[in-house]
Design a protein around this motif. Structure first.
Motif, PDB file in Angstrom:
ATOM      1  N   UNK A 165      75.179  69.213  39.368  1.00  0.00           N
ATOM      2  CA  UNK A 165      76.521  69.499  38.917  1.00  0.00           C
ATOM      3  C   UNK A 165      76.848  70.965  39.085  1.00  0.00           C
ATOM      4  N   UNK A 166      76.975  71.415  40.287  1.00  0.00           N
ATOM      5  CA  UNK A 166      77.298  72.814  40.514  1.00  0.00           C
ATOM      6  C   UNK A 166      76.062  73.678  40.461  1.00  0.00           C
ATOM      7  N   UNK A 167      75.668  74.081  39.245  1.00  0.00           N
ATOM      8  CA  UNK A 167      74.529  74.987  39.109  1.00  0.00           C
ATOM      9  C   UNK A 167      73.453  74.438  38.175  1.00  0.00           C
ATOM     10  N   UNK A 168      73.451  73.133  37.949  1.00  0.00           N
ATOM     11  CA  UNK A 168      72.393  72.489  37.173  1.00  0.00           C
ATOM     12  C   UNK A 168      72.124  71.107  37.764  1.00  0.00           C
ATOM     13  N   UNK A 169      70.950  70.562  37.453  1.00  0.00           N
ATOM     14  CA  UNK A 169      70.557  69.251  37.978  1.00  0.00           C
ATOM     15  C   UNK A 169      69.898  68.436  36.881  1.00  0.00           C
ATOM     16  N   UNK A 170      69.836  67.117  37.090  1.00  0.00           N
ATOM     17  CA  UNK A 170      69.189  66.229  36.127  1.00  0.00           C
ATOM     18  C   UNK A 170      68.458  65.122  36.876  1.00  0.00           C
ATOM     19  N   UNK A 171      67.372  64.649  36.248  1.00  0.00           N
ATOM     20  CA  UNK A 171      66.577  63.551  36.784  1.00  0.00           C
ATOM     21  C   UNK A 171      66.544  62.437  35.755  1.00  0.00           C
ATOM     22  N   UNK A 172      66.717  61.200  36.194  1.00  0.00           N
ATOM     23  CA  UNK A 172      66.577  60.017  35.350  1.00  0.00           C
ATOM     24  C   UNK A 172      65.299  59.314  35.767  1.00  0.00           C
ATOM     25  N   UNK A 173      64.495  58.904  34.797  1.00  0.00           N
ATOM     26  CA  UNK A 173      63.246  58.224  35.139  1.00  0.00           C
ATOM     27  C   UNK A 173      63.328  56.733  34.847  1.00  0.00           C
ATOM     28  N   UNK A 174      62.412  55.997  35.455  1.00  0.00           N
ATOM     29  CA  UNK A 174      62.341  54.540  35.315  1.00  0.00           C
ATOM     30  C   UNK A 174      62.210  54.124  33.845  1.00  0.00           C
ATOM     31  N   UNK A 175      61.506  54.915  33.055  1.00  0.00           N
ATOM     32  CA  UNK A 175      61.301  54.586  31.643  1.00  0.00           C
ATOM     33  C   UNK A 175      62.427  55.086  30.740  1.00  0.00           C
ATOM     34  N   UNK A 176      63.477  55.660  31.337  1.00  0.00           N
ATOM     35  CA  UNK A 176      64.634  56.085  30.553  1.00  0.00           C
ATOM     36  C   UNK A 176      64.597  57.505  30.054  1.00  0.00           C
ATOM     37  N   UNK A 177      63.752  58.332  30.638  1.00  0.00           N
ATOM     38  CA  UNK A 177      63.712  59.741  30.280  1.00  0.00           C
ATOM     39  C   UNK A 177      64.696  60.546  31.106  1.00  0.00           C
ATOM     40  N   UNK A 178      65.130  61.678  30.566  1.00  0.00           N
ATOM     41  CA  UNK A 178      66.035  62.577  31.277  1.00  0.00           C
ATOM     42  C   UNK A 178      65.413  63.971  31.279  1.00  0.00           C
ATOM     43  N   UNK A 194      64.431  66.398  24.822  1.00  0.00           N
ATOM     44  CA  UNK A 194      63.855  65.822  23.601  1.00  0.00           C
ATOM     45  C   UNK A 194      64.888  65.094  22.745  1.00  0.00           C
ATOM     46  N   UNK A 195      66.120  65.565  22.751  1.00  0.00           N
ATOM     47  CA  UNK A 195      67.165  64.960  21.916  1.00  0.00           C
ATOM     48  C   UNK A 195      67.435  63.506  22.285  1.00  0.00           C
ATOM     49  N   UNK A 196      67.004  63.083  23.467  1.00  0.00           N
ATOM     50  CA  UNK A 196      67.244  61.708  23.925  1.00  0.00           C
ATOM     51  C   UNK A 196      66.005  60.820  23.794  1.00  0.00           C
ATOM     52  N   UNK A 197      64.987  61.293  23.118  1.00  0.00           N
ATOM     53  CA  UNK A 197      63.729  60.544  23.068  1.00  0.00           C
ATOM     54  C   UNK A 197      63.862  59.182  22.381  1.00  0.00           C
ATOM     55  N   UNK A 198      64.752  59.041  21.423  1.00  0.00           N
ATOM     56  CA  UNK A 198      64.888  57.782  20.682  1.00  0.00           C
ATOM     57  C   UNK A 198      65.816  56.779  21.362  1.00  0.00           C
ATOM     58  N   UNK A 199      66.269  57.097  22.561  1.00  0.00           N
ATOM     59  CA  UNK A 199      67.114  56.167  23.319  1.00  0.00           C
ATOM     60  C   UNK A 199      66.508  55.982  24.703  1.00  0.00           C
ATOM     61  N   UNK A 200      66.978  54.955  25.425  1.00  0.00           N
ATOM     62  CA  UNK A 200      66.572  54.752  26.814  1.00  0.00           C
ATOM     63  C   UNK A 200      67.775  55.068  27.690  1.00  0.00           C
ATOM     64  N   UNK A 255      70.812  53.253  26.063  1.00  0.00           N
ATOM     65  CA  UNK A 255      70.640  52.116  25.172  1.00  0.00           C
ATOM     66  C   UNK A 255      69.885  52.602  23.943  1.00  0.00           C
ATOM     67  N   UNK A 256      70.276  52.144  22.774  1.00  0.00           N
ATOM     68  CA  UNK A 256      69.533  52.472  21.564  1.00  0.00           C
ATOM     69  C   UNK A 256      68.322  51.550  21.523  1.00  0.00           C
ATOM     70  N   UNK A 257      67.144  52.126  21.316  1.00  0.00           N
ATOM     71  CA  UNK A 257      65.915  51.307  21.304  1.00  0.00           C
ATOM     72  C   UNK A 257      65.291  51.277  19.934  1.00  0.00           C
TER      73      UNK A 257
END
Length: 96
Positions: A27-40, A72-78, A94-96
């Motif tokens: 996104x311009x000057x930052x990037x993100x990765x999504x993993x198979x297990x739902x991590x970001x 870390x803030x997304x650890x409780x979700x997928x 998704x809430x897990x």
């Protein structure tokens, strides 16, 4: 890019499964990765909290992550999808 950080993925350690990157966005000057297990993981310019890490607090302008860092803030979700624009990263979860 070296993906060794996935071997120590919090989601992989919790599930006992091997994690892998399924989506990459930028996104311009930052990037993100999504993993198979739902991590970001995010990296790049984190000004204004756009990477989702609390470390940006106290940085007036240029907080940056040089390597993918687990949100870390997304650890409780997928996370099931990620999108981005210049100023933000959006996570559909998704809430897990």
């Amino acid at each position: 890019m070296n993906l060794d950080f996935l071997k120590k993925s919090p989601k992989a350690e919790e599930s006992g499964e091997q994690d892998e990157v399924v989506k990459v966005i930028n996104g311009g000057i930052h990037s993100a990765l999504l993993t198979k297990l739902g991590g970001v993981y995010t990296f790049g310019c984190g000004s204004d909290g756009r990477l989702g890490h609390p470390d940006f607090q106290g940085h007036v302008y240029l907080y940056k992550e040089s390597h993918p860092k687990y949100v870390e803030a997304l650890h409780q979700v997928k996370a099931v999808d990620i999108q981005s624009s210049y100023y933000h990263v959006l996570v559909l979860a998704e809430i897990i």
